[in-house]
Design a protein around this motif. Structure first.
Motif, PDB file in Angstrom:
ATOM      1  N   ASP A   1      -0.551   7.153 -13.279  1.00 38.67           N
ATOM      2  CA  ASP A   1      -0.936   5.742 -13.345  1.00 38.67           C
ATOM      3  C   ASP A   1      -0.465   4.944 -12.140  1.00 38.67           C
ATOM      4  O   ASP A   1      -0.585   3.720 -12.117  1.00 38.67           O
ATOM      5  N   GLY A   2       0.097   5.610 -11.113  1.00 35.06           N
ATOM      6  CA  GLY A   2       0.487   4.863  -9.929  1.00 35.06           C
ATOM      7  C   GLY A   2       1.709   5.411  -9.233  1.00 35.06           C
ATOM      8  O   GLY A   2       2.236   6.478  -9.577  1.00 35.06           O
ATOM      9  N   ASP A   3       2.149   4.669  -8.232  1.00 32.98           N
ATOM     10  CA  ASP A   3       3.240   5.057  -7.351  1.00 32.98           C
ATOM     11  C   ASP A   3       4.535   4.419  -7.844  1.00 32.98           C
ATOM     12  O   ASP A   3       4.619   3.195  -7.989  1.00 32.98           O
ATOM     13  N   GLY A   4       5.550   5.252  -8.105  1.00 30.21           N
ATOM     14  CA  GLY A   4       6.835   4.736  -8.551  1.00 30.21           C
ATOM     15  C   GLY A   4       7.480   3.813  -7.539  1.00 30.21           C
ATOM     16  O   GLY A   4       8.153   2.845  -7.906  1.00 30.21           O
ATOM     17  N   ALA A   5       7.268   4.083  -6.247  1.00 27.86           N
ATOM     18  CA  ALA A   5       7.837   3.219  -5.212  1.00 27.86           C
ATOM     19  C   ALA A   5       7.224   1.826  -5.289  1.00 27.86           C
ATOM     20  O   ALA A   5       7.918   0.820  -5.140  1.00 27.86           O
ATOM     21  N   GLU A   6       5.915   1.774  -5.540  1.00 25.23           N
ATOM     22  CA  GLU A   6       5.258   0.480  -5.664  1.00 25.23           C
ATOM     23  C   GLU A   6       5.733  -0.263  -6.914  1.00 25.23           C
ATOM     24  O   GLU A   6       5.899  -1.484  -6.902  1.00 25.23           O
ATOM     25  N   ALA A   7       5.941   0.489  -7.997  1.00 27.68           N
ATOM     26  CA  ALA A   7       6.473  -0.128  -9.213  1.00 27.68           C
ATOM     27  C   ALA A   7       7.862  -0.712  -8.960  1.00 27.68           C
ATOM     28  O   ALA A   7       8.199  -1.807  -9.439  1.00 27.68           O
ATOM     29  N   CYS A   8       8.670   0.011  -8.185  1.00 31.12           N
ATOM     30  CA  CYS A   8      10.006  -0.478  -7.825  1.00 31.12           C
ATOM     31  C   CYS A   8       9.895  -1.735  -6.970  1.00 31.12           C
ATOM     32  O   CYS A   8      10.628  -2.708  -7.182  1.00 31.12           O
ATOM     33  N   ARG A   9       8.965  -1.733  -6.026  1.00 30.29           N
ATOM     34  CA  ARG A   9       8.779  -2.890  -5.158  1.00 30.29           C
ATOM     35  C   ARG A   9       8.423  -4.144  -5.979  1.00 30.29           C
ATOM     36  O   ARG A   9       8.934  -5.235  -5.734  1.00 30.29           O
TER      37      ARG A   9
ATOM     38  N   GLU B   1      12.828   1.409   1.277  1.00 35.07           N
ATOM     39  CA  GLU B   1      12.269   0.120   1.675  1.00 35.07           C
ATOM     40  C   GLU B   1      11.680  -0.628   0.478  1.00 35.07           C
ATOM     41  O   GLU B   1      11.604  -1.850   0.486  1.00 35.07           O
ATOM     42  N   ALA B   2      11.252   0.127  -0.542  1.00 32.78           N
ATOM     43  CA  ALA B   2      10.711  -0.502  -1.750  1.00 32.78           C
ATOM     44  C   ALA B   2      11.802  -1.091  -2.630  1.00 32.78           C
ATOM     45  O   ALA B   2      11.500  -1.785  -3.602  1.00 32.78           O
TER      46      ALA B   2
END
Length: 233
Positions: A61-69, A97-98
């Motif tokens: 369902d998506g990128d964990g780094a983006e969820a963290c960001r 960086e996220a």
């Protein structure tokens, strides 16, 4: 009073790995919560108030780094350890960086994850300790954790020990919804006997009467429906 268990939210789409980590962390005195994906991650944080998140980088369902960001953009500072099957420098940089606190490549030994969890929590506690005794000002009030006093100008606002504990828990987590269970663990005062959900609600009402212009329309201590309460400076 026995210290409450540290809550770790494990978010990974691999059910076998989730259960393995849950069994391992539970044996080491962590309260492990499990989720199969990163959808509604903010909602899960509000419901469960975890102390740390172990978050898979790549999920259906998506990128964990983006969820963290997104969590960081929302002002959520809960520690995050990212997991990934791609153990390359660029992926580590993207994760950090996220806003991730650490990064661990798969496959890994659960002992290494445990060591990283404990290291991240130590850093978090150390950072919190630096600000623990720093007075918090909001509106006409100043709360001094060192003296456990709430001031309005030169006036000391009288609060019970449990109410001071509750206020300290709230002001130490500005903008973060805290569940009643979390507040029960943080605000219990042995001199006042056993607390329960109703006691927390009554203590919140007393605090609002002490600091709010209109307790029915609170400015500082807000209700988060279905979760608990939030201090909004």
């Amino acid at each position: 009073m026995e210290n409450p268990l540290v809550k770790v939210l494990v978010v990974d789409d691999d059910p076998a790995l989730r259960q393995l980590l849950a069994d391992y962390l539970n044996r080491h005195n962590y309260d492990t919560l499990l989720a199969p994906d990163a959808s509604d991650l903010a909602g899960r944080i509000q419901r469960y108030s975890p102390d740390l998140i172990v978050l898979d980088r790549m999920m259906p369902d998506g990128d964990g780094a983006e969820a963290c960001r997104k969590l960081r953009q929302q002002g959520e500072d809960i520690p995050v350890i990212l997991l990934t099957a791609r153990d390359e420098t660029v992926d580590r940089v993207i994760g950090l960086e996220a806003g991730a606190d650490d990064y661990l490549g798969k496959p890994f030994d659960p002992r290494e994850l445990l060591a990283r969890i404990e290291a991240v929590l130590r850093r978090k506690r150390g950072a919190s300790a630096l600000n623990k005794d720093k007075p918090v000002a909001f509106g006409p009030f100043v709360f001094d954790p060192a003296t456990r006093q709430l001031y309005r100008g030169e006036e000391i606002i009288k609060l019970t020990g449990g109410e001071v504990n509750l206020l300290e828990a709230l002001v130490s987590n500005p903008g973060k919804p805290l569940s009643r269970d979390r507040l029960l663990a943080l605000a219990r005062d042995d001199d006042e006997g056993e607390r329960n959900d109703r006691a927390i609600d009554i203590a919140i009402l007393r605090l609002r009467r002490a600091i709010e212009d209109d307790p029915k329309q609170p400015r500082w201590i807000q209700t988060v429906w279905g979760v608990g309460y939030r201090f909004s400076p």
